[in-house]
Design a protein around this motif. Structure first.
Motif, PDB file in Angstrom:
ATOM      1  N   VAL A 154     -15.693  48.448 -34.636  1.00  0.00           N
ATOM      2  CA  VAL A 154     -14.619  47.580 -34.160  1.00  0.00           C
ATOM      3  C   VAL A 154     -14.581  47.727 -32.642  1.00  0.00           C
ATOM      4  CG1 VAL A 154     -12.165  47.026 -34.239  1.00  0.00           C
ATOM      5  CG2 VAL A 154     -13.307  47.928 -36.281  1.00  0.00           C
ATOM      6  N   VAL A 155     -14.820  46.647 -31.911  1.00  0.00           N
ATOM      7  CA  VAL A 155     -14.894  46.725 -30.456  1.00  0.00           C
ATOM      8  C   VAL A 155     -13.969  45.704 -29.809  1.00  0.00           C
ATOM      9  CG1 VAL A 155     -16.936  45.196 -30.427  1.00  0.00           C
ATOM     10  CG2 VAL A 155     -16.429  46.621 -28.441  1.00  0.00           C
ATOM     11  N   SER A 156     -13.258  46.152 -28.794  1.00  0.00           N
ATOM     12  CA  SER A 156     -12.481  45.263 -27.928  1.00  0.00           C
ATOM     13  C   SER A 156     -13.064  45.363 -26.524  1.00  0.00           C
ATOM     14  CB  SER A 156     -11.003  45.675 -27.908  1.00  0.00           C
ATOM     15  OG  SER A 156     -10.423  45.522 -29.179  1.00  0.00           O
ATOM     16  N   THR A 157     -13.394  44.221 -25.942  1.00  0.00           N
ATOM     17  CA  THR A 157     -14.020  44.227 -24.619  1.00  0.00           C
ATOM     18  C   THR A 157     -13.009  43.859 -23.546  1.00  0.00           C
ATOM     19  OG1 THR A 157     -14.691  41.894 -24.544  1.00  0.00           O
ATOM     20  CG2 THR A 157     -16.160  43.429 -25.708  1.00  0.00           C
ATOM     21  N   TYR A 158     -13.301  44.360 -22.343  1.00  0.00           N
ATOM     22  CA  TYR A 158     -12.517  44.051 -21.147  1.00  0.00           C
ATOM     23  C   TYR A 158     -13.543  43.584 -20.112  1.00  0.00           C
ATOM     24  CZ  TYR A 158      -9.413  47.219 -23.731  1.00  0.00           C
ATOM     25  OH  TYR A 158      -8.669  47.834 -24.709  1.00  0.00           O
ATOM     26  N   GLN A 159     -13.832  42.280 -20.114  1.00  0.00           N
ATOM     27  CA  GLN A 159     -14.994  41.760 -19.393  1.00  0.00           C
ATOM     28  C   GLN A 159     -14.617  41.166 -18.044  1.00  0.00           C
ATOM     29  OE1 GLN A 159     -16.794  40.364 -23.634  1.00  0.00           O
ATOM     30  NE2 GLN A 159     -17.841  39.504 -21.871  1.00  0.00           N
ATOM     31  N   SER A 160     -15.373  41.552 -17.031  1.00  0.00           N
ATOM     32  CA  SER A 160     -15.091  41.126 -15.662  1.00  0.00           C
ATOM     33  C   SER A 160     -15.418  39.658 -15.448  1.00  0.00           C
ATOM     34  CB  SER A 160     -15.892  41.987 -14.676  1.00  0.00           C
ATOM     35  OG  SER A 160     -17.276  41.733 -14.815  1.00  0.00           O
ATOM     36  N   VAL A 161     -14.853  39.101 -14.391  1.00  0.00           N
ATOM     37  CA  VAL A 161     -15.033  37.672 -14.112  1.00  0.00           C
ATOM     38  C   VAL A 161     -16.445  37.338 -13.648  1.00  0.00           C
ATOM     39  CG1 VAL A 161     -12.595  37.239 -13.635  1.00  0.00           C
ATOM     40  CG2 VAL A 161     -14.108  37.943 -11.760  1.00  0.00           C
ATOM     41  N   SER A 162     -17.211  38.330 -13.173  1.00  0.00           N
ATOM     42  CA  SER A 162     -18.582  38.046 -12.768  1.00  0.00           C
ATOM     43  C   SER A 162     -19.433  37.614 -13.947  1.00  0.00           C
ATOM     44  CB  SER A 162     -19.211  39.265 -12.088  1.00  0.00           C
ATOM     45  OG  SER A 162     -19.183  40.388 -12.953  1.00  0.00           O
ATOM     46  N   GLY A 163     -18.982  37.931 -15.169  1.00  0.00           N
ATOM     47  CA  GLY A 163     -19.679  37.436 -16.343  1.00  0.00           C
ATOM     48  C   GLY A 163     -19.617  35.931 -16.470  1.00  0.00           C
ATOM     49  N   ALA A 164     -18.680  35.311 -15.761  1.00  0.00           N
ATOM     50  CA  ALA A 164     -18.560  33.850 -15.734  1.00  0.00           C
ATOM     51  C   ALA A 164     -19.206  33.257 -14.485  1.00  0.00           C
ATOM     52  CB  ALA A 164     -17.094  33.445 -15.816  1.00  0.00           C
ATOM     53  N   LYS A 166     -20.408  33.039 -10.256  1.00  0.00           N
ATOM     54  CA  LYS A 166     -19.747  33.003  -8.949  1.00  0.00           C
ATOM     55  C   LYS A 166     -18.414  32.261  -9.015  1.00  0.00           C
ATOM     56  CE  LYS A 166     -20.506  31.690  -4.118  1.00  0.00           C
ATOM     57  NZ  LYS A 166     -19.269  30.894  -3.977  1.00  0.00           N
ATOM     58  N   GLU A 167     -18.370  31.201  -9.847  1.00  0.00           N
ATOM     59  CA  GLU A 167     -17.133  30.431  -9.951  1.00  0.00           C
ATOM     60  C   GLU A 167     -15.992  31.291 -10.482  1.00  0.00           C
ATOM     61  OE1 GLU A 167     -19.983  29.632 -11.385  1.00  0.00           O
ATOM     62  OE2 GLU A 167     -20.648  27.647 -10.696  1.00  0.00           O
ATOM     63  N   GLY A 168     -16.290  32.171 -11.420  1.00  0.00           N
ATOM     64  CA  GLY A 168     -15.271  33.059 -11.954  1.00  0.00           C
ATOM     65  C   GLY A 168     -14.776  34.049 -10.917  1.00  0.00           C
ATOM     66  N   MET A 169     -15.685  34.588 -10.127  1.00  0.00           N
ATOM     67  CA  MET A 169     -15.303  35.538  -9.080  1.00  0.00           C
ATOM     68  C   MET A 169     -14.473  34.833  -8.008  1.00  0.00           C
ATOM     69  SD  MET A 169     -18.889  37.668  -8.774  1.00  0.00           S
ATOM     70  CE  MET A 169     -18.224  39.056  -7.863  1.00  0.00           C
ATOM     71  N   ASP A 170     -14.887  33.631  -7.661  1.00  0.00           N
ATOM     72  CA  ASP A 170     -14.138  32.868  -6.656  1.00  0.00           C
ATOM     73  C   ASP A 170     -12.726  32.560  -7.144  1.00  0.00           C
ATOM     74  OD1 ASP A 170     -16.317  32.882  -4.972  1.00  0.00           O
ATOM     75  OD2 ASP A 170     -16.957  30.832  -5.438  1.00  0.00           O
ATOM     76  N   GLU A 171     -12.601  32.216  -8.421  1.00  0.00           N
ATOM     77  CA  GLU A 171     -11.287  31.859  -8.955  1.00  0.00           C
ATOM     78  C   GLU A 171     -10.334  33.057  -8.940  1.00  0.00           C
ATOM     79  OE1 GLU A 171      -9.636  29.712 -12.981  1.00  0.00           O
ATOM     80  OE2 GLU A 171     -11.255  28.825 -11.798  1.00  0.00           O
TER      81      GLU A 171
END
Length: 341
Positions: A154-164, A166-171
């Motif tokens: 059973v896993v719960s992730t806490y995923q950074s915006v860089s996974g989305a 450059k647009e995610g990091m910029d947002e």
């Protein structure tokens, strides 16, 4: 002698990281090509931390004939067009997109976990890189599975915006700034505000209520590690720029203590165990940025099942979750199949 290596999507976050890691690890290269779309053609990008720069070439007109490997970080759309061309030209494709991961005749590789599976690359001349959240998890699970046989995860992730991208990091940056200066907060990349918030939604929703990101973790774990393991995942986007974290609960077939789990993780390839039961005796995302290792902390017994362990797992998603794993695949491919005198 070295290899002729192309990096496709070289101007993106993962593509740039691939170039950095190839240089850092002194991968044996005779010639390197940085490829991207026509928008970036002619741009100069750095190759590692040296003064060397590469001129970006247009992937649309690139001839892969005579090239040994192509590391793809271009997304599924361009990969669908150019990866078969590279493979047909005799250039082995190592693809970071999700396009080929579940194809039965394409090996899905994490070198610390299933290196022997790479031998099947000749069927298509393509090797797939797993999803970033899957990659770090299976590195942590593999030695534990070998020790006591995993029954359920059973896993719960806490995923950074860089996974989305450059647009995610910029947002995240723009929304955070807007909050502090009182400007309107715009939401473009994510479905809800990401600054000072968490979003339990990555990729599209499926009919059963899970998201595609959650499905990937299940399906890819089965392909890489063991199809008999039950896996359930909840994937969450968090306001962190780089570094994915995971809280993992594991149920085993056989007895295992927290101390035994710590001992096997301490010596496992690709893992750094940082597990002091004191303030700060664990690793957080900001501390893993730029590192190669998958960090494991908070190893403890789960008393709610007969044989259970819980742990905390952190890794740089642009590295082990993408670029580093691709370069490690290239290194493995070279050692096993493309050796040069």
């Amino acid at each position: 002698m070295g290899y002729k290596v192309a990096v496709v999507g070289a101007t993106g976050n993962v593509g740039r990281e691939m170039l950095n890691i190839l240089a850092e690890r002194e991968f044996p290269i005779d010639e390197i090509a940085a490829l991207a779309s026509s928008r970036s053609t002619g741009d100069m990008i750095p190759f590692g931390e040296t003064d060397r720069e590469l001129k970006v070439r247009n992937v649309e007109h690139f001839d892969f004939t005579g090239w040994d490997m192509a590391l793809f970080a271009a997304g599924s759309g361009p990969t669908k067009i150019y990866a078969p061309k590279a493979a047909d030209a005799g250039c082995v494709v190592i693809d970071n997109s999700s396009l080929y991961r579940m194809e039965p005749d394409v090996p899905l590789i994490v070198p610390e976990v299933n290196p022997d599976a790479i031998d099947g690359y000749k069927k298509r001349n393509i090797i797939a890189n797993p999803n970033c959240s899957t990659a770090q998890m299976v590195v942590a699970l593999k030695p534990l599975h070998d020790l006591a046989t995993i029954k359920r995860v059973v896993v719960s992730t806490y995923q950074s915006v860089s996974g989305a991208g450059k647009e995610g990091m910029d947002e995240l940056f723009e929304q955070t700034r807007a909050i502090f200066v009182g400007d309107p907060k715009e939401t473009r990349k994510f479905t809800k505000q990401i600054a000072f918030n968490v979003i339990p939604h990555i990729d599209v929703f499926l009919e059963d209520g899970s998201t595609k990101e959650e499905w990937k973790m299940v399906a890819e774990t089965h392909k890489i590690l063991d199809p008999a393991i039950g896996v359930t995942a909840t994937c969450v986007r968090v306001p962190v720029f780089v570094g994915h974290s995971e809280a993992i609960n594991i149920e085993f077939e056989n007895p295992i203590s927290a101390e035994e789990a710590q001992d096997v993780l301490r010596t496992a390839p690709g893992i750094m165990l940082v597990d002091k039961r004191e303030d700060g005796g664990y690793v957080t995302p900001i501390e893993c940025v730029g590192e190669y290792a998958t960090f494991v902390s908070r190893v403890r017994k789960d008393p709610t099942v007969a044989h259970g362990i819980s742990l905390w797992c952190v890794s740089d998603n642009l590295r082990k979750g993408a670029a580093l794993n691709a370069v490690q695949i290239a290194e493995l491919l070279g050692r096993r199949h493309l050796r040069k005198a």
